[in-house]
Design a protein around this motif. Structure first.
Motif: not given
Length: 152
Positions: A124-141, A90-101
């Motif tokens: 840290g730098k990598i994850m911050n850059a990914l969060r800025e560029k792909y917010a909501g589009k990927m699972d950061f774990g 249900v929660i995923k229905e409200f997120l933008p489309e996620q990137l494929s693996p």
């Protein structure tokens, strides 16, 4: 806007008498309301949090449920794990489309190249850059796992 989508979905869940869906949407709405209250200042008395903050909230809710699923499975409570999994859907229905693996791996690789990252110390730098560029589009774990695999 995500809020309107959630509200519309809540109304249709009420009309269809989908109790589980409705309960999950109400949890989402409560989380958003809490975020609005926590973000208040004197200048922003009634300004709601933006979509990016709502996306972060939804992702946190999914992460909490994934953690709960692990615990329930370890505790041999498949019924509760199934309930948590249904809430995730249900929660995923409200997120933008996620990137494929494959797209996720490519995005991580490109970010590592752009930053000239060479070791785990650059995570840290990598994850911050990914969060800025792909917010909501990927699972950061998942992104973190891929980045570690590439860097090691």
């Amino acid at each position: 806007m995500i809020r309107e989508k959630i509200t519309a979905h809540m109304k249709s869940a009420m009309q269809a008498k989908e109790k589980e869906t409705l309960a999950t949407i109400r949890l989402i709405m409560a989380g958003i309301k809490d975020a609005d209250i926590n973000a208040r200042t004197e200048e922003t008395e009634n300004v709601p949090v933006d979509d990016n903050e709502v996306i972060r909230l939804l992702q946190a809710m999914i992460k909490q449920r994934k953690d709960s699923i692990e615990m329930y499975i370890k505790g041999d409570r498949q019924d509760l794990a199934d309930k948590e999994q249904a809430e995730i859907l249900v929660i995923k229905e409200f997120l933008p489309e996620q990137l494929s693996p494959e797209e996720l791996e490519k995005a991580v690789q490109e970010t590592i190249s752009e930053l000239n990252a060479e070791s785990i110390k650059d995570m840290g730098k990598i994850m911050n850059a990914l969060r800025e560029k792909y917010a909501g589009k990927m699972d950061f774990g998942d992104a973190s796992t891929v980045a570690k695999k590439i860097l090691l």
